[in-house]
Design a protein around this motif. Structure first.
Motif, PDB file in Angstrom:
ATOM      1  N   UNK A   7     -95.025  34.339 -83.109  1.00 16.31           N
ATOM      2  CA  UNK A   7     -94.246  33.655 -84.144  1.00 16.31           C
ATOM      3  C   UNK A   7     -93.826  32.271 -83.660  1.00 16.31           C
ATOM      4  N   UNK A   8     -93.412  32.165 -82.396  1.00 15.14           N
ATOM      5  CA  UNK A   8     -93.011  30.876 -81.840  1.00 15.14           C
ATOM      6  C   UNK A   8     -94.168  29.873 -81.852  1.00 15.14           C
ATOM      7  N   UNK A   9     -95.345  30.297 -81.413  1.00 15.52           N
ATOM      8  CA  UNK A   9     -96.510  29.410 -81.424  1.00 15.52           C
ATOM      9  C   UNK A   9     -96.872  28.998 -82.846  1.00 15.52           C
ATOM     10  N   UNK A  10     -96.800  29.936 -83.764  1.00 17.10           N
ATOM     11  CA  UNK A  10     -97.121  29.649 -85.155  1.00 17.10           C
ATOM     12  C   UNK A  10     -96.153  28.640 -85.750  1.00 17.10           C
ATOM     13  N   UNK A  11     -94.876  28.804 -85.500  1.00 19.64           N
ATOM     14  CA  UNK A  11     -93.864  27.889 -86.044  1.00 19.64           C
ATOM     15  C   UNK A  11     -94.024  26.491 -85.454  1.00 19.64           C
ATOM     16  N   UNK A  12     -94.214  26.399 -84.145  1.00 22.27           N
ATOM     17  CA  UNK A  12     -94.385  25.082 -83.524  1.00 22.27           C
ATOM     18  C   UNK A  12     -95.642  24.392 -84.042  1.00 22.27           C
ATOM     19  N   UNK A  13     -96.717  25.154 -84.202  1.00 23.38           N
ATOM     20  CA  UNK A  13     -97.949  24.580 -84.742  1.00 23.38           C
ATOM     21  C   UNK A  13     -97.787  24.081 -86.165  1.00 23.38           C
ATOM     22  N   UNK A  14     -97.089  24.845 -86.995  1.00 30.48           N
ATOM     23  CA  UNK A  14     -96.875  24.422 -88.381  1.00 30.48           C
ATOM     24  C   UNK A  14     -95.949  23.212 -88.467  1.00 30.48           C
ATOM     25  N   UNK A  15     -94.992  23.131 -87.565  1.00 28.99           N
ATOM     26  CA  UNK A  15     -94.135  21.944 -87.532  1.00 28.99           C
ATOM     27  C   UNK A  15     -94.953  20.717 -87.160  1.00 28.99           C
ATOM     28  N   UNK A  16     -95.811  20.845 -86.169  1.00 32.80           N
ATOM     29  CA  UNK A  16     -96.658  19.714 -85.785  1.00 32.80           C
ATOM     30  C   UNK A  16     -97.600  19.308 -86.917  1.00 32.80           C
ATOM     31  N   UNK A  17     -98.062  20.279 -87.681  1.00 30.45           N
ATOM     32  CA  UNK A  17     -99.010  19.967 -88.756  1.00 30.45           C
ATOM     33  C   UNK A  17     -98.349  19.336 -89.978  1.00 30.45           C
ATOM     34  N   UNK A  18     -97.245  19.898 -90.432  1.00 27.96           N
ATOM     35  CA  UNK A  18     -96.727  19.524 -91.735  1.00 27.96           C
ATOM     36  C   UNK A  18     -95.381  18.795 -91.731  1.00 27.96           C
ATOM     37  N   UNK A  19     -94.531  19.034 -90.744  1.00 36.45           N
ATOM     38  CA  UNK A  19     -93.176  18.491 -90.819  1.00 36.45           C
ATOM     39  C   UNK A  19     -93.040  17.108 -90.195  1.00 36.45           C
ATOM     40  N   UNK A  20     -93.796  16.852 -89.147  1.00 33.40           N
ATOM     41  CA  UNK A  20     -93.663  15.569 -88.458  1.00 33.40           C
ATOM     42  C   UNK A  20     -94.754  14.630 -88.964  1.00 33.40           C
ATOM     43  N   UNK A  21     -94.330  13.507 -89.547  1.00 31.47           N
ATOM     44  CA  UNK A  21     -95.287  12.566 -90.122  1.00 31.47           C
ATOM     45  C   UNK A  21     -95.739  11.490 -89.141  1.00 31.47           C
ATOM     46  N   UNK A  22     -94.823  10.985 -88.336  1.00 34.45           N
ATOM     47  CA  UNK A  22     -95.153   9.897 -87.428  1.00 34.45           C
ATOM     48  C   UNK A  22     -94.870  10.312 -85.991  1.00 34.45           C
ATOM     49  N   UNK A  23     -95.850  10.088 -85.140  1.00 34.23           N
ATOM     50  CA  UNK A  23     -95.709  10.365 -83.724  1.00 34.23           C
ATOM     51  C   UNK A  23     -95.680   9.046 -82.971  1.00 34.23           C
ATOM     52  N   UNK A  24     -95.063   9.011 -81.803  1.00 32.94           N
ATOM     53  CA  UNK A  24     -95.096   7.780 -81.006  1.00 32.94           C
ATOM     54  C   UNK A  24     -96.534   7.412 -80.629  1.00 32.94           C
ATOM     55  N   UNK A  25     -96.790   6.134 -80.474  1.00 35.27           N
ATOM     56  CA  UNK A  25     -98.141   5.668 -80.155  1.00 35.27           C
ATOM     57  C   UNK A  25     -98.609   6.202 -78.808  1.00 35.27           C
ATOM     58  N   UNK A  26     -97.703   6.369 -77.878  1.00 40.55           N
ATOM     59  CA  UNK A  26     -98.089   6.872 -76.557  1.00 40.55           C
ATOM     60  C   UNK A  26     -98.604   8.307 -76.634  1.00 40.55           C
ATOM     61  N   UNK A  27     -98.053   9.097 -77.546  1.00 38.55           N
ATOM     62  CA  UNK A  27     -98.525  10.478 -77.721  1.00 38.55           C
ATOM     63  C   UNK A  27     -99.888  10.485 -78.396  1.00 38.55           C
ATOM     64  N   UNK A  28    -100.083   9.655 -79.396  1.00 36.93           N
ATOM     65  CA  UNK A  28    -101.344   9.636 -80.123  1.00 36.93           C
ATOM     66  C   UNK A  28    -102.484   9.067 -79.287  1.00 36.93           C
ATOM     67  N   UNK A  29    -102.175   8.270 -78.273  1.00 34.31           N
ATOM     68  CA  UNK A  29    -103.237   7.773 -77.402  1.00 34.31           C
ATOM     69  C   UNK A  29    -103.786   8.875 -76.518  1.00 34.31           C
ATOM     70  N   UNK A  30    -102.944   9.809 -76.138  1.00 34.04           N
ATOM     71  CA  UNK A  30    -103.351  10.868 -75.222  1.00 34.04           C
ATOM     72  C   UNK A  30    -104.002  12.035 -75.966  1.00 34.04           C
ATOM     73  N   UNK A  31    -103.383  12.481 -77.040  1.00 36.27           N
ATOM     74  CA  UNK A  31    -103.872  13.658 -77.760  1.00 36.27           C
ATOM     75  C   UNK A  31    -103.518  13.518 -79.238  1.00 36.27           C
ATOM     76  N   UNK A  32    -104.331  14.094 -80.070  1.00 33.72           N
ATOM     77  CA  UNK A  32    -104.072  14.088 -81.513  1.00 33.72           C
ATOM     78  C   UNK A  32    -103.120  15.247 -81.844  1.00 33.72           C
ATOM     79  N   UNK A  33    -101.914  14.962 -82.321  1.00 34.08           N
ATOM     80  CA  UNK A  33    -100.920  16.015 -82.568  1.00 34.08           C
ATOM     81  C   UNK A  33    -101.358  17.041 -83.614  1.00 34.08           C
ATOM     82  N   UNK A  34    -102.130  16.636 -84.604  1.00 31.80           N
ATOM     83  CA  UNK A  34    -102.573  17.620 -85.600  1.00 31.80           C
ATOM     84  C   UNK A  34    -103.555  18.614 -84.991  1.00 31.80           C
TER      85      UNK A  34
END
Length: 70
Positions: A7-34
């Motif tokens: 349940x914890x993994x599922x909730x964190x994954x769904x938050x990353x997919x749908x709830x957070x719209x903008x990620x810092x540029x440093x995070x997006x350079x390393x890995x794609x959050x979606x």
């Protein structure tokens, strides 16, 4: 414990997919959050299914006690 982790993994994954719209540029350079979100969703569903299967097998197990009188 397996159900809680799933349940914890599922909730964190769904938050990353749908709830957070903008990620810092440093995070997006390393890995794609979606992509990480989808991986966590799949891992959460797999953990839930495996935990339910293991609990189902555990409940169907019978124990036989044999006593020998001498």
């Amino acid at each position: 414990m397996g159900i809680g982790i799933g349940i914890l993994l599922l909730v964190i994954g769904l938050i990353l997919l749908f709830a957070i719209n903008e990620f810092p540029a440093s995070v997006q350079e390393v890995v794609e959050p979606t992509t990480v979100g989808w991986i966590l969703v799949i891992a959460g569903v797999l953990a839930l299914v495996l935990a339910l299967v293991m609990n189902n097998q555990r409940s169907r197990t019978t124990h036989v006690e044999e006593r020998r009188d001498m």
